[in-house]
Enzyme design. Structure first.
Site, mmCIF file in Angstrom:
data_model
loop_
_atom_site.group_PDB
_atom_site.id
_atom_site.type_symbol
_atom_site.label_atom_id
_atom_site.label_comp_id
_atom_site.label_asym_id
_atom_site.label_seq_id
_atom_site.Cartn_x
_atom_site.Cartn_y
_atom_site.Cartn_z
ATOM 1 N N THR A 1 -11.086 -2.507 -5.957
ATOM 2 C CA THR A 1 -11.742 -1.592 -5.025
ATOM 3 C C THR A 1 -10.764 -0.518 -4.584
ATOM 4 O O THR A 1 -9.643 -0.823 -4.172
ATOM 5 C CB THR A 1 -12.250 -2.350 -3.780
ATOM 6 O OG1 THR A 1 -13.042 -3.472 -4.193
ATOM 7 C CG2 THR A 1 -13.107 -1.449 -2.917
ATOM 8 N N ASP B 1 0.823 -1.208 0.000
ATOM 9 C CA ASP B 1 0.000 0.000 0.000
ATOM 10 C C ASP B 1 0.858 1.259 0.000
ATOM 11 O O ASP B 1 0.510 2.265 -0.624
ATOM 12 C CB ASP B 1 -0.934 0.005 1.212
ATOM 13 C CG ASP B 1 -2.053 -1.018 1.083
ATOM 14 O OD1 ASP B 1 -2.287 -1.494 -0.048
ATOM 15 O OD2 ASP B 1 -2.679 -1.344 2.102
ATOM 16 N N CYS C 1 29.983 -11.920 7.875
ATOM 17 C CA CYS C 1 28.882 -12.875 7.753
ATOM 18 C C CYS C 1 28.747 -13.691 9.035
ATOM 19 O O CYS C 1 29.741 -14.225 9.533
ATOM 20 C CB CYS C 1 29.131 -13.802 6.567
ATOM 21 S SG CYS C 1 27.902 -15.131 6.413
ATOM 22 N N LYS D 1 -14.305 -7.067 4.390
ATOM 23 C CA LYS D 1 -13.536 -7.239 3.159
ATOM 24 C C LYS D 1 -12.764 -8.557 3.279
ATOM 25 O O LYS D 1 -11.779 -8.642 4.017
ATOM 26 C CB LYS D 1 -12.579 -6.070 2.940
ATOM 27 C CG LYS D 1 -11.791 -6.159 1.628
ATOM 28 C CD LYS D 1 -10.883 -4.940 1.467
ATOM 29 C CE LYS D 1 -10.179 -4.965 0.112
ATOM 30 N NZ LYS D 1 -9.227 -6.077 -0.016
#
Length: 490
Positions: free
Chosen positions: A85, A46, A363, A121
């Site tokens: 939507t 989003d 690492c 929803k």
């Protein structure tokens, strides 16, 4: 504002090009709609959409329904388009939509306030059941014919609806194998060879087709909806047995719907009120760095345990080194988290640690000096034990048709010096026992590998399982439309 998302991440996206946003959204859409995996959280997705809308409001990704891969028994032309939507995430956005609705009502002589309906929803796969034919949404105009799975579904009504999984079934049986119930549904419906767990879910009738007309609805009005939404949300989502992703608000008047009309992407008379869910703030007690198959390190933020939406949360992803550095996350920081879609823990914000973030220089698996590539820390040692473990686990996870080889089994294989998938298939029962597996388990592992040699596997899974950087299942499908697997050099 208590019920709608308020997170604004535009500042953190300012350094990303529009093309990078496009590519990220396209990959996320492909994974969301065409595979049984997700590569991005709903909140991050989003945020990318909002930033693209800010830069280019007319962009095709905002004005057209996302594409869908080909699957099922041919194509179905939708007589009435199945659109997406539009989303609202703040009270001000919802109020702006209400004003547009009331303005349109006044234009055609309908008195205000306007009657609205509110439903949950559902968070699954959109479909339409009409005249005995079940079709996916597809691109909104043409969908895939998936009628063949109807006998496996529990059907609630006809018309437009959602294919969804019972949340309690997912929590009990599948939450460790899949990220979200939606991924199980997509894999069961769209994969040529679904994972055994997805097929079992179908056979257990845990996947339903739910027509929107059968959902519990609450009536509201444009003059009261903003104030009523928290109470409506609590009731509807608390009484829905399926995964949810907010609320759907729709105008009831057919005449007003016609006046408001639609775009190529969504109906203007309907919005989805997205929810960020409950939030909690807790202390950061550590940061653990996990290495992936390509050498990238992912930070896992370790938290002082906190209860959120009924679950005890102890860890949340930090996404990458850049984000950890930007937010100043280290021991002593305070993290605010939510559960995206009421399921996945998601980092919303953080109060920085007193001395900021301290990034690793070597690492954690092989002690090789790390390289910085954009927002990522990378181990470039191809023989790194951590990378070999991640590659091995990735292969079995993506192939999806070989059981018994989980993370613990992969640990033992790597500790014994196994370096490739080819070596795994050549291991005898006696060699498995020497690695620390029990006699019965060793025999079962050999039998499973032998059986796997004759099981059909989708070509795209084979390609994606190779661990090639940026080549997941969705992109593998696209590549194989143009080039046969046998013609790709490895």
């Amino acid at each position: 504002m208590s019920n709608l998302a308020t997170l604004n991440t535009a500042d953190s996206l300012s350094g990303i090009s529009t093309r990078q946003i496009e590519e990220s959204l396209e990959r996320a859409n492909d994974a969301y709609r065409n595979t049984d995996d997700s590569i991005i959280s709903d909140s991050d997705y989003d945020a990318l959409i909002d930033e693209l809308a800010r830069r280019d409001p007319g962009h095709a990704l905002l004005t057209e329904v996302e594409s869908e891969a080909d699957f099922g028994a041919g194509k179905v032309r939708h007589q009435i388009p199945m659109l997406s939507t539009e989303k609202v995430k703040t009270d001000s956005e919802l109020s702006a939509w209400v004003r547009r609705v009331e303005s349109a009502a006044q234009n055609i002589g309908i008195r205000t306030p306007v009657l609205l309906s509110v439903t949950a929803k559902l968070d699954g796969m959109a479909g339409r059941l009409k005249d005995g034919v079940l079709a996916s949404r597809g691109d909104g105009l043409t969908g895939n014919n998936i009628t063949h799975i109807l006998p496996k579904l529990v059907v609630h009504g006809v018309g437009d609806g959602e294919l969804v999984m019972i949340q309690s079934y997912f929590d009990e049986h599948l939450s460790e194998e899949f990220k979200h119930p939606r991924n199980v549904v997509t894999g069961a419906v769209g994969a040529d060879t679904p994972r055994p767990a997805a097929m079992k879910a179908l056979n257990d009738h845990s996947i339903h087709f739910v027509s929107f007309t059968t959902l519990t609805r609450i009536d509201s009005r444009t003059d009261t909806i903003v104030a009523q939404l928290p109470e409506i949300r609590e009731y509807l989502l608390g009484n829905t047995p399926y995964p949810t992703d907010g609320l759907v608000l729709a105008v009831e008047s057919p005449e007003l719907r016609k006046e408001l009309g639609s775009t190529g992407h969504h109906h203007n008379w309907m919005v989805a009120a997205k929810t960020v869910g409950e939030t909690a703030t807790t202390a950061v007690v550590g940061v653990q760095w996990q290495i992936g198959k390509t050498g990238r390190l992912t930070p896992v933020i370790q938290l002082k345990k906190v209860t959120l939406s009924g679950a005890v949360i102890a860890n949340v992803t930090g996404h990458n080194a850049g984000k950890v550095e930007e937010m100043g996350i280290d021991v002593g920081a305070m993290a605010t988290i939510t559960r995206s879609g009421e399921i996945i823990p998601f980092l919303v914000s953080a109060t920085p640690a007193p001395n900021g973030a301290s990034l690793p220089t070597h690492c954690p698996a092989c002690t090789e000096h790390l390289k910085r590539r954009g927002d990522f820390l990378v181990c470039i040692n191809n023989e790194c034990e951590g990378r070999r473990h991640a590659r091995l686990h990735h292969f079995f996870n993506i192939i999806g048709s070989i059981d018994l080889f989980g993370p613990v089994a992969c640990d033992k294989l790597i500790a014994a010096g196994v370096r490739s998938i080819q070596e795994v298939f050549a291991i005898t029962a006696a060699e498995f026992e020497a690695m620390g597996f029990g006699p019965g388990q060793s025999a079962n592992l050999v039998a499973e590998l032998e059986a796997a040699k004759t099981r059909p596997v989708d070509d795209f899974r084979v390609l994606a399982a190779m661990g090639i950087s940026n080549l997941g299942r969705g992109d593998s499908k696209k590549l194989l439309r143009h080039t046969a697997l046998k013609d790709i050099p490895f």
